[in-house]
Design a protein around this motif. Structure first.
Motif, PDB file in Angstrom:
ATOM      1  N   GLN A 132       0.800  -1.220   0.000  1.00  0.00           N
ATOM      2  CA  GLN A 132       0.000   0.000   0.000  1.00  0.00           C
ATOM      3  C   GLN A 132       0.841   1.281   0.000  1.00  0.00           C
ATOM      4  O   GLN A 132       0.313   2.374  -0.210  1.00  0.00           O
ATOM      5  N   GLY A 557     -13.476  -7.793  -2.123  1.00  0.00           N
ATOM      6  CA  GLY A 557     -13.504  -6.623  -2.997  1.00  0.00           C
ATOM      7  C   GLY A 557     -12.241  -5.796  -2.889  1.00  0.00           C
ATOM      8  O   GLY A 557     -11.202  -6.274  -2.425  1.00  0.00           O
ATOM      9  N   ASN A 558     -12.338  -4.552  -3.318  1.00  0.00           N
ATOM     10  CA  ASN A 558     -11.186  -3.659  -3.358  1.00  0.00           C
ATOM     11  C   ASN A 558     -10.643  -3.384  -1.968  1.00  0.00           C
ATOM     12  O   ASN A 558     -11.393  -3.171  -1.012  1.00  0.00           O
ATOM     13  N   LYS A 560      -8.819  -0.860  -0.780  1.00  0.00           N
ATOM     14  CA  LYS A 560      -8.417   0.483  -0.359  1.00  0.00           C
ATOM     15  C   LYS A 560      -9.089   0.940   0.934  1.00  0.00           C
ATOM     16  O   LYS A 560      -8.452   1.075   1.963  1.00  0.00           O
ATOM     17  N   THR A 597      -9.301  -9.439  -0.317  1.00  0.00           N
ATOM     18  CA  THR A 597      -9.258  -8.140  -0.981  1.00  0.00           C
ATOM     19  C   THR A 597      -8.071  -8.071  -1.928  1.00  0.00           C
ATOM     20  O   THR A 597      -7.158  -8.873  -1.870  1.00  0.00           O
ATOM     21  N   TRP A 598      -8.118  -7.082  -2.792  1.00  0.00           N
ATOM     22  CA  TRP A 598      -7.030  -6.881  -3.743  1.00  0.00           C
ATOM     23  C   TRP A 598      -6.901  -5.398  -4.031  1.00  0.00           C
ATOM     24  O   TRP A 598      -7.848  -4.628  -3.892  1.00  0.00           O
ATOM     25  N   SER A 599      -5.691  -4.995  -4.422  1.00  0.00           N
ATOM     26  CA  SER A 599      -5.420  -3.575  -4.688  1.00  0.00           C
ATOM     27  C   SER A 599      -5.840  -3.212  -6.107  1.00  0.00           C
ATOM     28  O   SER A 599      -5.767  -4.046  -7.008  1.00  0.00           O
TER      29      SER A 599
END
Length: 599
Positions: A132, A557-558, A560, A597-599
């Protein structure tokens, strides 16, 4: 002191392998003898005899060790190992993780503690790299690496001023030999003719994938919606999978990037090459790169390398820039590369590479003299291999026999660079036509769905995060186990007319009382509404299923902001005001709170 060392890595994606190889090269430049291997390919009982060991590992799923580290870790956890087992071992641990996950670098932290417990001596504090960070993992890896090299030099009384990446010290991994077109070896032909059954018995993997046929490739967002999301359906009778599993895909470079590569380099596309290791400690190249006399397939053309081996789309790291500077024959380009790679040039690197998301092929084009001087040997070090991508499977083998489905958001966005930024794998998949074949394999995912049909499950999946939940619900419906009194789904999208992914399915299942379904259309009203807003309103439902009936809560999901905001909304809905951290830890320990999750 004997100058021997080993670098061991554990990784599901290949990033740890790349970092491990880089560390291996640098320590080799100090005139050490050693090798780099996955942890499970190393004979762990020999660890007590190693004077210097470097560990690089990532964390998977809910704080689990990668597949190629499991046996190694199981051995280290043996209770009968004496507390002084590793008293003669000096070690260093580097973790590669993502701080959006609760168990950030959990495996590296556990490994570090266990090595200390067994009497090992840490050369340098543990490194905890974070995807991140603006600079990515390199923000931690580079200073950690410098500290490690300094510690090794001090311990072995090596002059610290040695320039590790000078041309005289740097040795490429491979020697690329141009060979005449060779016949494919008989042994390779035989292996390619193995029956599907024989290959399946060996287990599908990157080395032994299955060919899947593209059945459908359909855009499921409206044509005027900014995001192109695809539902891809593949036909295959050979793969078995379960909800929560992921499909592994190794993409090819986009045609325009391959064409650009041959514009900016001096390589001949149809030249066939074989690779030979330049160092006995280097892992031999895969069979397709070896000559027939060495038991290989007779080599590979440079065009095939540009299409399927070298990753032309990835962002170059500062280490890559430093490496190119050692090969550069042009003083101006050499100076600029050194500047971008330096600590002092960090802001320039951010502006040149990170913020505009500049790709490797664009870097090669921006430094034409350096690129033109690259040899094939050097290219295998400058250009990293294309790594497989993981996609949550969106289908059920029981509901969709002989098929496997993916939901793929096609990555296409703009920066200050005129040319749009295109995600390699998603755009390659989006361009596939029905009838085409691609190699795939299945890997166990991080989500562990309830094995007991009566266990309540609350699922939160905005956007393509819905994929694993579509898989699970489809299977429960096919097995007549789906019921609205135990399955709750929160989905989020921008608007009903634009990106209501698989909307008819959710509506049908809700109508048939198979699920309770909530959808947050964030842009269909003046005030934005997200899944976390809906979760806060469903306190009674969450209390009943999660607290009273000991159900499970899953998020996909995302990475962030969404996972953190959803967890906060869950706590608010449950009215958990005290000891929140202990409550979340309890749910995670019991496997009742899971995140993918994934970036």
């Amino acid at each position: 002191m004997e100058k021997k060392f080993i670098v061991l890595y554990g990784s599901q994606t290949g990033t740890a392998e790349e970092v491990a190889e880089r560390l291996w090269k640098k320590i080799k430049c100090l005139n050490f003898q050693g090798f780099v291997k996955p942890m499970d390919e190393y004979e762990v009982v020999r660890l007590i005899h190693e004077p210097l060991v470097i560990f690089v590992c990532s964390t998977t799923g809910q704080g689990e060790e990668p597949d190629n580290m499991k046996n190694f870790w199981r051995f280290l956890l043996r209770k009968n190992l004496p507390a002084h087992s590793l008293a003669g071992v000096s070690f260093a641990v580097l973790g590669l993780g993502d701080s959006s996950y609760t168990k950030f670098n959990f495996v590296a932290k556990r490994l570090y503690r266990r090595l200390i417990q067994l009497g090992g001596t840490a050369l340098t504090p543990i490194g905890l790299a974070d995807d991140q960070h603006d600079l990515g993992p390199d923000a931690v890896v580079e200073p950690w690496e410098k500290n490690l090299i300094s510690s090794i030099c001090n311990r072995y009384q090596i002059p610290i001023e040695i320039k590790l990446e000078s041309p005289g010290n740097f040795l490429t991994r491979y020697k690329a030999i141009v060979v005449p077109d060779a016949e494919v070896s008989e042994s390779l032909l035989l292996s390619e003719k193995e029956s599907e059954k024989e290959r399946f018995q060996k287990g599908w993997s990157m080395e032994c994938p299955v060919d899947a046929v593209v059945r459908e490739n359909t855009r499921i967002t409206s044509e005027n919606h900014f995001q192109d999301v695809r539902l891809l359906k593949f036909s295959t009778d050979s793969l078995e999978y379960s909800p929560g599993d992921v499909l592994m895909v190794c993409p090819h470079n986009l045609k325009e990037n391959v064409d650009k590569f041959f514009e900016v380099t001096s390589f001949k596309p149809e030249q066939r090459i074989c690779l030979h290791t330049n160092d006995p400690d280097v892992t031999p190249p895969p069979s397709k790169f070896r000559s027939v006399s060495e038991g290989g397939g007779g080599g590979i053309t440079v065009r095939e390398c540009a299409e399927t081996v070298w990753d032309l789309s990835r962002q170059p790291g500062r280490q890559t820039l430093a490496l190119m500077s050692t090969f550069s024959t042009n003083e101006l380009e050499k100076e600029k590369l050194e500047e971008l790679a330096s600590t002092e040039g960090q802001d320039d690197y951010l502006s040149y590479v990170c913020r505009p998301r500049r790709s490797m092929i664009e870097l090669l084009a921006d430094f034409p003299m350096t690129t033109a001087a690259l040899t094939l040997d050097q290219t295998f070090d400058v250009l990293r291999p294309i790594r497989p991508r993981a996609f949550s499977i969106a289908s059920s083998s029981k509901a969709h026999p002989g098929e496997i489905h993916l939901l793929v958001a096609v990555v296409n966005y703009k920066t200050r660079i005129v040319t749009p930024r295109l995600g390699l794998c998603s755009n390659w998949l989006a361009r596939l036509s029905p009838g085409e074949k691609i190699p795939i394999w299945v890997r166990r995912g991080s989500l562990r769905f309830p094995s007991e049909p009566s266990t309540p499950l609350i699922m939160v999946g905005p956007g393509t995060g819905i994929a694993p939940f579509r898989s699970f619900i489809s299977e429960q419906v096919a097995m007549n186990n789906a019921s609205a009194d135990k399955l709750v789904l929160f989905f989020g999208c921008r608007n009903k007319s634009g990106d209501y992914l698989c909307g008819n399915e959710w509506e049908n299942w809700r109508r048939d009382n198979k699920i309770i379904f909530f959808c947050a259309y964030s842009r269909d009203q003046p005030d934005k509404v997200y899944v976390q807003h809906l979760i806060k309103k469903e306190g009674d439902t969450l209390k009943k299923l999660l607290l009273d009936k000991k159900g499970m809560f899953m998020i996909a999901g995302n990475a962030k902001f969404m996972p953190t905001q959803v967890k906060e909304a869950m706590l608010e809905a449950l009215e958990i005001q005290e000891n929140q951290e202990e409550f979340m830890n309890m749910l995670e320990t019991q496997g009742r709170l899971q995140t993918e999750t994934w970036s």
